[in-house]
Design a protein around this motif. Structure first.
Motif, PDB file in Angstrom:
ATOM      1  N   VAL A 144       0.842  -1.207   0.000  1.00 16.66           N
ATOM      2  CA  VAL A 144       0.000   0.000   0.000  1.00 16.66           C
ATOM      3  C   VAL A 144       0.872   1.249   0.000  1.00 16.66           C
ATOM      4  O   VAL A 144       0.647   2.178  -0.790  1.00 16.66           O
ATOM      5  CB  VAL A 144      -0.973  -0.012   1.195  1.00 16.66           C
ATOM      6  N   LEU A 145       1.878   1.279   0.844  1.00 12.89           N
ATOM      7  CA  LEU A 145       2.767   2.439   0.913  1.00 12.89           C
ATOM      8  C   LEU A 145       3.459   2.672  -0.433  1.00 12.89           C
ATOM      9  O   LEU A 145       3.499   3.800  -0.937  1.00 12.89           O
ATOM     10  CB  LEU A 145       3.807   2.230   2.014  1.00 12.89           C
ATOM     11  N   ARG A 146       3.957   1.622  -1.029  1.00 12.83           N
ATOM     12  CA  ARG A 146       4.628   1.718  -2.334  1.00 12.83           C
ATOM     13  C   ARG A 146       3.654   2.219  -3.407  1.00 12.83           C
ATOM     14  O   ARG A 146       3.994   3.089  -4.213  1.00 12.83           O
ATOM     15  CB  ARG A 146       5.212   0.362  -2.704  1.00 12.83           C
ATOM     16  N   GLU A 147       2.434   1.691  -3.397  1.00 14.94           N
ATOM     17  CA  GLU A 147       1.438   2.099  -4.394  1.00 14.94           C
ATOM     18  C   GLU A 147       1.006   3.548  -4.206  1.00 14.94           C
ATOM     19  O   GLU A 147       0.763   4.254  -5.184  1.00 14.94           O
ATOM     20  CB  GLU A 147       0.239   1.159  -4.358  1.00 14.94           C
ATOM     21  N   VAL A 148       0.892   3.995  -2.966  1.00 10.77           N
ATOM     22  CA  VAL A 148       0.556   5.408  -2.726  1.00 10.77           C
ATOM     23  C   VAL A 148       1.649   6.289  -3.330  1.00 10.77           C
ATOM     24  O   VAL A 148       1.357   7.283  -4.006  1.00 10.77           O
ATOM     25  CB  VAL A 148       0.371   5.703  -1.222  1.00 10.77           C
ATOM     26  N   SER A 149       2.884   5.906  -3.124  1.00 12.57           N
ATOM     27  CA  SER A 149       4.002   6.656  -3.698  1.00 12.57           C
ATOM     28  C   SER A 149       3.916   6.686  -5.220  1.00 12.57           C
ATOM     29  O   SER A 149       4.058   7.749  -5.841  1.00 12.57           O
ATOM     30  CB  SER A 149       5.329   6.026  -3.250  1.00 12.57           C
ATOM     31  N   GLN A 150       3.672   5.540  -5.820  1.00 14.52           N
ATOM     32  CA  GLN A 150       3.610   5.455  -7.278  1.00 14.52           C
ATOM     33  C   GLN A 150       2.440   6.245  -7.851  1.00 14.52           C
ATOM     34  O   GLN A 150       2.587   6.946  -8.857  1.00 14.52           O
ATOM     35  CB  GLN A 150       3.507   3.992  -7.715  1.00 14.52           C
ATOM     36  N   HIS A 151       1.270   6.135  -7.227  1.00 14.65           N
ATOM     37  CA  HIS A 151       0.069   6.784  -7.765  1.00 14.65           C
ATOM     38  C   HIS A 151       0.055   8.298  -7.540  1.00 14.65           C
ATOM     39  O   HIS A 151      -0.642   9.022  -8.264  1.00 14.65           O
ATOM     40  CB  HIS A 151      -1.191   6.152  -7.181  1.00 14.65           C
ATOM     41  N   THR A 152       0.775   8.769  -6.531  1.00 12.28           N
ATOM     42  CA  THR A 152       0.823  10.215  -6.286  1.00 12.28           C
ATOM     43  C   THR A 152       2.072  10.843  -6.892  1.00 12.28           C
ATOM     44  O   THR A 152       2.208  12.066  -6.886  1.00 12.28           O
ATOM     45  CB  THR A 152       0.807  10.520  -4.775  1.00 12.28           C
ATOM     46  N   ASN A 153       2.976   9.993  -7.381  1.00 12.47           N
ATOM     47  CA  ASN A 153       4.245  10.463  -7.937  1.00 12.47           C
ATOM     48  C   ASN A 153       5.044  11.256  -6.901  1.00 12.47           C
ATOM     49  O   ASN A 153       5.646  12.282  -7.208  1.00 12.47           O
ATOM     50  CB  ASN A 153       4.025  11.277  -9.214  1.00 12.47           C
ATOM     51  N   ILE A 154       4.998  10.774  -5.661  1.00 12.38           N
ATOM     52  CA  ILE A 154       5.751  11.357  -4.551  1.00 12.38           C
ATOM     53  C   ILE A 154       6.714  10.284  -4.064  1.00 12.38           C
ATOM     54  O   ILE A 154       6.330   9.121  -3.922  1.00 12.38           O
ATOM     55  CB  ILE A 154       4.813  11.802  -3.408  1.00 12.38           C
ATOM     56  N   LYS A 155       7.941  10.680  -3.799  1.00 10.97           N
ATOM     57  CA  LYS A 155       8.946   9.712  -3.361  1.00 10.97           C
ATOM     58  C   LYS A 155       8.450   8.941  -2.138  1.00 10.97           C
ATOM     59  O   LYS A 155       7.788   9.497  -1.262  1.00 10.97           O
ATOM     60  CB  LYS A 155      10.265  10.402  -3.028  1.00 10.97           C
ATOM     61  N   LEU A 156       8.818   7.670  -2.101  1.00 13.06           N
ATOM     62  CA  LEU A 156       8.380   6.779  -1.023  1.00 13.06           C
ATOM     63  C   LEU A 156       8.721   7.347   0.346  1.00 13.06           C
ATOM     64  O   LEU A 156       7.882   7.359   1.249  1.00 13.06           O
ATOM     65  CB  LEU A 156       9.018   5.397  -1.198  1.00 13.06           C
ATOM     66  N   ARG A 157       9.941   7.820   0.512  1.00 11.44           N
ATOM     67  CA  ARG A 157      10.342   8.357   1.807  1.00 11.44           C
ATOM     68  C   ARG A 157       9.481   9.553   2.199  1.00 11.44           C
ATOM     69  O   ARG A 157       9.093   9.691   3.356  1.00 11.44           O
ATOM     70  CB  ARG A 157      11.813   8.756   1.786  1.00 11.44           C
ATOM     71  N   SER A 158       9.149  10.405   1.237  1.00 10.65           N
ATOM     72  CA  SER A 158       8.313  11.575   1.533  1.00 10.65           C
ATOM     73  C   SER A 158       6.909  11.156   1.938  1.00 10.65           C
ATOM     74  O   SER A 158       6.334  11.716   2.884  1.00 10.65           O
ATOM     75  CB  SER A 158       8.265  12.509   0.325  1.00 10.65           C
ATOM     76  N   VAL A 159       6.347  10.176   1.245  1.00  8.88           N
ATOM     77  CA  VAL A 159       5.029   9.654   1.625  1.00  8.88           C
ATOM     78  C   VAL A 159       5.099   9.077   3.036  1.00  8.88           C
ATOM     79  O   VAL A 159       4.219   9.328   3.871  1.00  8.88           O
ATOM     80  CB  VAL A 159       4.539   8.585   0.620  1.00  8.88           C
ATOM     81  N   ALA A 160       6.148   8.326   3.309  1.00 10.05           N
ATOM     82  CA  ALA A 160       6.316   7.727   4.640  1.00 10.05           C
ATOM     83  C   ALA A 160       6.401   8.807   5.711  1.00 10.05           C
ATOM     84  O   ALA A 160       5.765   8.692   6.771  1.00 10.05           O
ATOM     85  CB  ALA A 160       7.558   6.841   4.662  1.00 10.05           C
ATOM     86  N   GLU A 161       7.158   9.850   5.451  1.00 10.12           N
ATOM     87  CA  GLU A 161       7.281  10.942   6.426  1.00 10.12           C
ATOM     88  C   GLU A 161       5.934  11.591   6.709  1.00 10.12           C
ATOM     89  O   GLU A 161       5.604  11.898   7.857  1.00 10.12           O
ATOM     90  CB  GLU A 161       8.286  11.982   5.927  1.00 10.12           C
ATOM     91  N   VAL A 162       5.135  11.799   5.660  1.00 11.74           N
ATOM     92  CA  VAL A 162       3.818  12.420   5.819  1.00 11.74           C
ATOM     93  C   VAL A 162       2.904  11.519   6.654  1.00 11.74           C
ATOM     94  O   VAL A 162       2.199  11.990   7.549  1.00 11.74           O
ATOM     95  CB  VAL A 162       3.191  12.714   4.438  1.00 11.74           C
ATOM     96  N   ILE A 163       2.917  10.227   6.367  1.00  9.52           N
ATOM     97  CA  ILE A 163       2.056   9.289   7.093  1.00  9.52           C
ATOM     98  C   ILE A 163       2.461   9.202   8.554  1.00  9.52           C
ATOM     99  O   ILE A 163       1.606   9.196   9.447  1.00  9.52           O
ATOM    100  CB  ILE A 163       2.050   7.918   6.397  1.00  9.52           C
ATOM    101  N   VAL A 164       3.756   9.162   8.824  1.00  7.05           N
ATOM    102  CA  VAL A 164       4.224   9.119  10.218  1.00  7.05           C
ATOM    103  C   VAL A 164       3.846  10.409  10.940  1.00  7.05           C
ATOM    104  O   VAL A 164       3.358  10.375  12.075  1.00  7.05           O
ATOM    105  CB  VAL A 164       5.746   8.856  10.285  1.00  7.05           C
TER     106      VAL A 164
END
Length: 108
Positions: free
Chosen positions: A53-73
């Protein structure tokens, strides 16, 4: 032709850069692991599904995985998340669905 000093300085520079990259990777890995934990708790999914899910959110929003992770945390503490990440996270969790039912097992 390089001197021994140039070679030694180059080697030190290279090693310092490698150390910097390794430190960054360790921090990034920790943030991603924490975000997977949030997704697991939020979506009642397994850690493997949380990673997907985390990887797919990154891919579908075109936001780097680490940045998505930081936002979720950060969302865990602030309750604030950009709408495009919220929508994609909800879509991805709906797609993968809860793999476990919360609560105690049914009684025989």
């Amino acid at each position: 032709m390089p001197t021994d000093l140039d070679t030694e300085e180059d080697r030190i520079d290279l090693l310092q850069e490698q150390v910097r990259q390794l430190k960054e990777a360790v921090v990034s890995h920790a943030v991603v692991d924490q975000a997977i934990g949030v997704v697991v708790a939020l979506g009642r999914v397994t850690p493997d599904v949380g990673w997907t899910v985390l990887r797919e959110v990154s891919q579908h929003t075109n936001i780097k995985l680490r940045s998505v992770a930081e936002v979720i945390v950060a969302w865990g503490g602030t309750g604030v998340m950009p709408p495009e990440i919220v929508a994609t996270l909800e879509d991805r969790l709906d797609l993968h669905g809860p793999t476990e039912i919360a609560g105690p097992p049914p009684r025989p």
